[in-house]
Design a protein around this motif. Structure first.
Motif, short mmCIF file in Angstrom:
data_model
loop_
_atom_site.label_atom_id
_atom_site.label_comp_id
_atom_site.label_asym_id
_atom_site.label_seq_id
_atom_site.Cartn_x
_atom_site.Cartn_y
_atom_site.Cartn_z
N ASP A 502 0.81 -1.23 0.00
CA ASP A 502 0.00 0.00 0.00
C ASP A 502 0.84 1.27 0.00
O ASP A 502 0.31 2.35 -0.24
CB ASP A 502 -0.96 0.01 1.18
N GLU A 506 -1.30 4.42 -1.20
CA GLU A 506 -1.92 5.30 -0.22
C GLU A 506 -1.20 6.64 -0.13
O GLU A 506 0.02 6.70 -0.18
CB GLU A 506 -1.93 4.64 1.16
N ALA A 510 -6.14 10.87 1.03
CA ALA A 510 -6.72 10.40 -0.24
C ALA A 510 -7.39 9.05 -0.02
O ALA A 510 -6.96 8.24 0.81
CB ALA A 510 -5.64 10.29 -1.31
N ASP A 511 -8.44 8.78 -0.80
CA ASP A 511 -9.15 7.52 -0.73
C ASP A 511 -8.34 6.42 -1.41
O ASP A 511 -7.65 6.66 -2.40
CB ASP A 511 -10.52 7.66 -1.40
N LEU A 512 -8.43 5.19 -0.86
CA LEU A 512 -7.66 4.08 -1.41
C LEU A 512 -8.07 3.77 -2.86
O LEU A 512 -7.21 3.49 -3.70
CB LEU A 512 -7.84 2.83 -0.54
N ASP A 513 -9.35 3.85 -3.14
CA ASP A 513 -9.80 3.59 -4.51
C ASP A 513 -9.24 4.62 -5.47
O ASP A 513 -8.87 4.29 -6.61
CB ASP A 513 -11.33 3.59 -4.57
N ASP A 514 -9.18 5.87 -5.02
CA ASP A 514 -8.57 6.90 -5.87
C ASP A 514 -7.11 6.60 -6.10
O ASP A 514 -6.59 6.79 -7.22
CB ASP A 514 -8.72 8.28 -5.21
N ARG A 517 -6.79 3.98 -8.73
CA ARG A 517 -7.04 4.52 -10.08
C ARG A 517 -5.82 5.30 -10.58
O ARG A 517 -5.44 5.19 -11.75
CB ARG A 517 -8.27 5.43 -10.06
#
Length: 697
Positions: A502, A506, A510-514, A517
């Motif tokens: 990660d 990470e 910020a969001d993990l899904d972002d 992406r």
């Protein structure tokens, strides 16, 4: 001063006030000013303060103008008027008076305003005193203030330098602070020289301004006649207060630096925990001599530098040990696996935004498996310390062992979780294990609390592959949830599988899904070569200066030399079942005629029969016979015989009349390659024969 009274009114009964005798003892005079009548009474000590002789003051405020300059009188009038207007109870002021000889001297007054019931000022009672000794000469006060300011600036320089050194973690960081900080410029130093003690030698770490290096001083002995050596030997500073003194005391050094126009120098020993670790030299081009205050400031600066250097040295030693442990725990080399290109990278965390690195529990591994398969592992043990690295090393080894034993991916992960749970540690770990069959491109994936994998297609597109996961290793065993689901994906020729920890994804806030992406976009825009792509991703992580480790594994399936299976046959042979044994022999004979070289048919059948017989005779269970064709650089026919015993086959000497003991010698003589693999609780003995396809001869 203006007359503020009206003589028609009578004086108060207690007028004038009687001064306290203690005022006279302190050379203070008193006054009592009746505002209604305008009378101004002063005692004898007040007359002396104003330099009035007997009978010279008539009790009228206007008579004070003889002693008080006009400008000072206006300032005092304004001060008293404002105090009476705004309801103040008292006022105070310094002012100058002109004595009978015409000289000016400082005086201080303090007045207390008495009011009636309506708040109207009626009377002012106060004191006056000579303030000459208190204030002194104006120029002397300015000089004193200038000296105080200089001391303050020097002290501030030490504080600023110490604050800058507090953020330095390595020796290079400390040297950079000393060379670049503006504090040394404020001290007036034209050049700085830093030497670190190594045994009985002083090694130059910073050499002052450009083109100022003195030949032969890169490494010097402690017993040589240099000021830095003297400071280290004596553990006391060396102050050189003039060019003449420099030339006399250190002629060998002076002749090389005479062009720098040095006028004085200070060489300070760097002492930490009562032992020298080096010395620092400050060279000046615009001053001569050092006052006691200057020396104290420089000694404080040397102490701060010494503490920072020692802290940096200890940090680097710890980092060397930690980095050695980290490297020992990670795979030293990644094996070359036919059919794929692999790239791995590891980047340690950058703690606190600093350049210095720490270690952690991230790891990767690549495990060659039988039959053209390969296991890829990525994981992250909780924490950033040597304990996390030690746990990581143990976990990596057991994962490799379980995979090599032939367990399924889910079993490998479950057993690793049990191992970590039973280990004497409170750490858990996330992990992803992917077992890829490079011949078919099928990849089985098991995820234990880790990030999903990414797949980059041969056309450059990148997608995240959602894989159902279980709890992290250690936690799944603790909560009794060891059943890990297995996900399946396919790698076409040219596809790349990306596994990472990660730290690559990470970012704070910020969001993990972002983050996933963003990573997919980086992979899409990156180079096609897996090594170049890995370098690119690590460069991005370096630029981000994250506070977490990064481990990365890229596996690209090649098409041109990947082993391709031409077929696969399998037969289960139970003990005491002659028909199953006969069917297995027929299967072997048919496979050789169909897939292989009939000239080697007898050899292949004989070796297979020997392996099956050994499995049935020396184990208590059944034997599983598998035949397959592997097509690559060489076309090979592979015979595998699997049983439930973990005991390895061994060579035995056969006697002259012995009917057994020659089996392994026979296998070794007839096969091109053979070996033994662990398979779960049992083993697999295999042999490979290089064969030609029918008609190719």
């Amino acid at each position: 001063m203006a007359d503020r009274g009206a003589s028609a009114r009578s004086l108060p009964d207690d007028w004038p006030a009687h001064p306290d005798p203690i005022l006279a003892l302190n050379r203070m005079g008193s006054f009592d000013w009746d505002l209604d009548t305008g009378l101004y009474h002063m005692d004898a000590q007040a007359h002396e303060v104003f330099d009035f002789g007997p009978g010279e003051f008539d009790g009228r405020p206007d008579s004070l103008e003889l002693r008080i300059p006009v400008a000072e009188a206006h300032r005092l009038d304004a001060l008293v008027a404002q105090a009476m207007k705004d309801g103040s109870e008292n006022y105070g002021a310094y002012f100058r008076i002109r004595t009978r000889d015409g000289s000016l001297r400082w005086t201080h007054t303090q007045g207390y305003i008495r009011r009636d019931d309506t708040g109207r000022p009626r009377r002012i009672v106060g004191i006056v005193r000579d303030a000459t000794q208190e204030l002194g000469d104006v120029e002397a006060r300015r000089e004193h203030a200038a000296q105080d300011e200089a001391r303050r600036r020097q002290t501030n320089v030490v504080q600023l330098t110490t604050a800058a050194l507090a953020h330095a973690r390595t020796v290079d960081d400390v040297i950079d602070v000393l060379k670049d900080t503006q504090g040394l410029t404020h001290l007036g130093a034209a050049s700085i020289v830093v030497g670190l003690l190594e045994g009985d030698r002083i090694v130059l770490a910073a050499e002052g301004p450009q083109d100022s290096f003195v030949p032969g001083t890169r490494v010097t002995r402690v017993d040589e006649p240099y000021p830095m050596s003297e400071a280290v030997r004596s553990l006391s500073p060396r102050f050189v207060e003039s060019p003449e003194e420099f030339a006399e005391r250190y002629p060998g050094l002076w002749q090389h630096i005479i062009g720098l126009h040095i006028t004085s120098a200070a060489y300070l020993p760097l002492i930490a925990q009562a032992r020298p670790i080096g010395a620092v030299g400050l060279l000046y081009s615009d001053r001569r001599g050092f006052s006691p205050e200057d020396r104290n400031v420089l000694l404080a600066l040397g102490s701060s530098i010494a503490q920072s250097l020692q802290r940096a040295m200890l940090y680097e030693q710890e980092m060397d040990l930690a980095a050695g442990l980290q490297q020992a725990m990670l795979p030293r080399t990644i094996p070359s696996v036919p059919g794929c290109d692999v790239a791995v990278r590891y980047r340690a965390a950058t703690l606190g935004g600093a350049l210095a690195r720490d270690i952690g529990g991230d790891w990767y591994d690549l495990i060659p498996l039988p039959g053209g398969r390969v296991g890829a592992v990525i994981g992250d043990v909780q924490g950033h310390d040597t304990h996390a690295a030690a746990v990581m090393g143990q976990l990596r080894i057991v994962l490799r062992a379980y995979a090599a034993e032939g367990h399924t991916p889910a079993t490998v992960m479950a057993r690793a979780s049990v191992f970590l749970h039973e280990l004497d540690t409170d750490r858990f770990a996330t992990c992803l294990y992917a077992e890829a069959d490079l011949a078919t491109g099928v990849v089985q994936v098991v995820r234990a609390g880790h990030l999903d994998p990414l797949v980059r297609g041969g056309d450059g597109g990148c997608r995240r592959v959602a894989v159902e996961g279980g709890l992290p290793l250690g936690l799944s065993a603790e909560f009794g949830r060891l059943a890990y689901p297995v996900g399946t994906l396919e790698l076409d020729p040219g596809d790349t599988l990306l596994l990472c920890t990660d730290g690559l994804v990470e970012q704070p806030g910020a969001d993990l899904d972002d983050g996933m992406r963003v990573l997919a976009e980086l992979v899409e825009s990156g180079p096609a070569d897996v090594r170049a792509l890995a370098d690119r991703l690590i460069e991005v992580a370096e630029a981000r200066r994250g506070d977490d480790d990064v481990a990365l594994l890229l596996l690209r399936r090649r098409a041109e030399d990947a082993p391709r299976r031409g077929g696969r046959l399998q037969q289960h042979v139970a003990p005491g079942d002659p028909e199953a044994l006969t069917e297995a022999r027929h299967m072997i004979r048919a496979a050789v005629r169909t897939w292989g070289d009939e000239e080697r048919g007898d050899e292949i059948e004989l070796v297979a029969d020997e392996l099956i017989t050994n499995a049935l005779m020396h184990t208590e269970g059944s034997a599983i016979v598998t035949l397959r064709v592997l097509e690559g650089a060489d076309r090979r026919l592979r015979v595998e015989v699997e049983d439930s015993s973990s005991a390895l086959p061994r060579r035995r000497e056969a006697g002259e009349a012995g009917v057994s003991g020659r089996g392994l010698f026979l296998v070794e003589a007839l096969t091109d390659l053979w070996g033994v693999e662990a398979r779960g609780g049992g083993k697999c003995v295999w042999s490979e024969f290089v064969v030609h396809a029918p008609g190719d001869r």
